[in-house]
Design an enzyme around this catalytic site. Sequence first.
Site, PDB file in Angstrom:
ATOM      1  N   HIS A 155      46.448   0.073  12.771  1.00 52.42           N
ATOM      2  CA  HIS A 155      45.945  -1.216  13.281  1.00 52.42           C
ATOM      3  C   HIS A 155      45.199  -1.032  14.614  1.00 52.42           C
ATOM      4  O   HIS A 155      45.143  -1.955  15.417  1.00 52.42           O
ATOM      5  CB  HIS A 155      47.070  -2.239  13.470  1.00 52.42           C
ATOM      6  CG  HIS A 155      48.023  -2.314  12.321  1.00 52.42           C
ATOM      7  ND1 HIS A 155      47.877  -3.189  11.276  1.00 52.42           N
ATOM      8  CD2 HIS A 155      49.132  -1.573  12.032  1.00 52.42           C
ATOM      9  CE1 HIS A 155      48.858  -3.022  10.402  1.00 52.42           C
ATOM     10  NE2 HIS A 155      49.625  -2.042  10.834  1.00 52.42           N
ATOM     11  N   SER A 276      19.969   5.924  27.705  1.00 52.05           N
ATOM     12  CA  SER A 276      19.444   4.568  27.643  1.00 52.05           C
ATOM     13  C   SER A 276      18.147   4.524  28.438  1.00 52.05           C
ATOM     14  O   SER A 276      18.010   5.200  29.458  1.00 52.05           O
ATOM     15  CB  SER A 276      20.463   3.605  28.258  1.00 52.05           C
ATOM     16  OG  SER A 276      19.818   2.439  28.713  1.00 52.05           O
ATOM     17  N   LYS A 282      24.059   6.132  31.109  1.00 48.53           N
ATOM     18  CA  LYS A 282      24.508   6.113  29.713  1.00 48.53           C
ATOM     19  C   LYS A 282      24.278   7.424  28.971  1.00 48.53           C
ATOM     20  O   LYS A 282      23.276   8.106  29.160  1.00 48.53           O
ATOM     21  CB  LYS A 282      23.761   5.002  28.933  1.00 48.53           C
ATOM     22  CG  LYS A 282      24.141   3.593  29.316  1.00 48.53           C
ATOM     23  CD  LYS A 282      25.553   3.197  28.916  1.00 48.53           C
ATOM     24  CE  LYS A 282      25.736   3.003  27.442  1.00 48.53           C
ATOM     25  NZ  LYS A 282      25.112   1.768  26.945  1.00 48.53           N
ATOM     26  N   GLU A 289      26.483   6.735  15.450  1.00 51.35           N
ATOM     27  CA  GLU A 289      26.100   5.345  15.187  1.00 51.35           C
ATOM     28  C   GLU A 289      25.077   5.242  14.056  1.00 51.35           C
ATOM     29  O   GLU A 289      25.206   4.419  13.150  1.00 51.35           O
ATOM     30  CB  GLU A 289      25.515   4.706  16.453  1.00 51.35           C
ATOM     31  CG  GLU A 289      26.536   4.524  17.555  1.00 51.35           C
ATOM     32  CD  GLU A 289      25.865   4.039  18.835  1.00 51.35           C
ATOM     33  OE1 GLU A 289      25.982   2.847  19.133  1.00 51.35           O
ATOM     34  OE2 GLU A 289      25.209   4.845  19.523  1.00 51.35           O
TER      35      GLU A 289
END
Length: 461
Positions: A155, A276, A282, A289
């Site tokens: 979970h 980024s 970043k 992804e």
Amino acid sequence: MALWGGRFSSDMNTKVAEFTESVSFDKRLYKHDIEGSKAHVTMLAASGIIPGKTAEDICAGLDKIKNDIENGNFEFKIELEDIHMHIESALIDALGPEGARVHSARSRNDQVALDIRLYLRDEIDSIKEGVKEFQKALVEQAASSSDAIMPGFTHLQHAQPVLFAHHLLAYVEMLERDAGRLDDCRKRLNVMPLGSGAIAGTTLPIDREKVQELLGFPEITRNSMDAVADRDFACELLAALSIFSMHVSRLSEDIILWCSQEFSFVELDDAFCTGSSLMPQKKNPDIAEISRGKTARVYGDLMSLLTLCKGLPLTYNRDLQEDKEPLFDAIDTVKMVLAVYPPMVATMKLNKDKMLRAAEDPFLMATDLAEKLVENGMPFRVAHHRTGSLVKWCRENHKNLAALSLDEMRISIPEAEDDCLKLFSPSSSVSKREIPGGTGPGQVKKQISFWTARLSDNKDR
Ligand code: ARG
């Protein structure tokens, strides 16, 4: 005039040619089309249907066409519809009317069925190799980090300490099932359909077993109508690739979480990340992804093909020309993922301290306490209840479960003994799980040896 122009009195409208052509995408079948045609004419000559000399000339002509295509000396034009007609037409240009014998006892319906099977057979072999490399990267990473302990999650909540290697090896199992699905699919597509003609076979005395043998198929199709209409093998492949992509997507999700500042369990190598354009600090896990994102298109490819086939009456319908783009797209996508993912996994750096600290929360060892009580004779439900009350008491009284005195523990668990106080380190928790399939270090080491041997290059699966 097209090769099939006999019964037509005007040329095709340009828009119609653009609409019906498939050569823009099916040209990638050229090699397999030529391989199939060579076997076909060799058989035609052996069966006395065409002269031996013609078969030889056709084979030489086909080899030349293959060279021309590979060297960029071949003109593709949409009036010739598909790769099959391009090659046949080039053959006739080169050899004159004798070249036209290549299509004796054959239809494009059985020809395309053969070509896709030949093509997919090769693609499956190469994807299987890629899956194996992926497994190797995971096993190597597991082997080099075999002492790292992290919290295991259910979970997405901290559940119990596990070895990081155990987590990685779970993905090796998934990929093994993917390889098995590819094998199954290959078995069912490895059947030779040529000789089925357009739908009903042929009146000419062909020898289908000869073609089967020349092309290395273990058997021939039994029903000509099924053979020209069947795309089950393509659906199966896309289903196998979809499940594989689902696995990659789940791993991606894990990796993306692990890279987040909140987790900071792993760091990806700079070569496998991007920055980024706005935020200088970043470093993004883009491969993971994009792979998660690409799973969507592989599912889409499967849906396209299933939907394409569902309404088709027997046998061949031109709709089936639409089978290729989803197939090619899924294959290209999976191969791209397989090219970038394994090296990303292999170069991933672990933050073992951070992982261990996250696993050090003594509440993660609450189950170990309940099991200790069971070992000391208590029924599990009672042990579970007592341990639950203890956790509640600790939370309410701001007590550290690992630092309780026996008296404190006995408030909730009157049966507790000294041995109940020493259960709260993640490494002892992990090391007690030495049952087959468990996360005990001995078991995980065994699994690593098992996979290393199984994936070694001289082992055929
Ligand atoms: N380009 C076609 C396909 O991909 C080849 C078969 C065409 N057959 C036909 N009878 N028009 O399915």
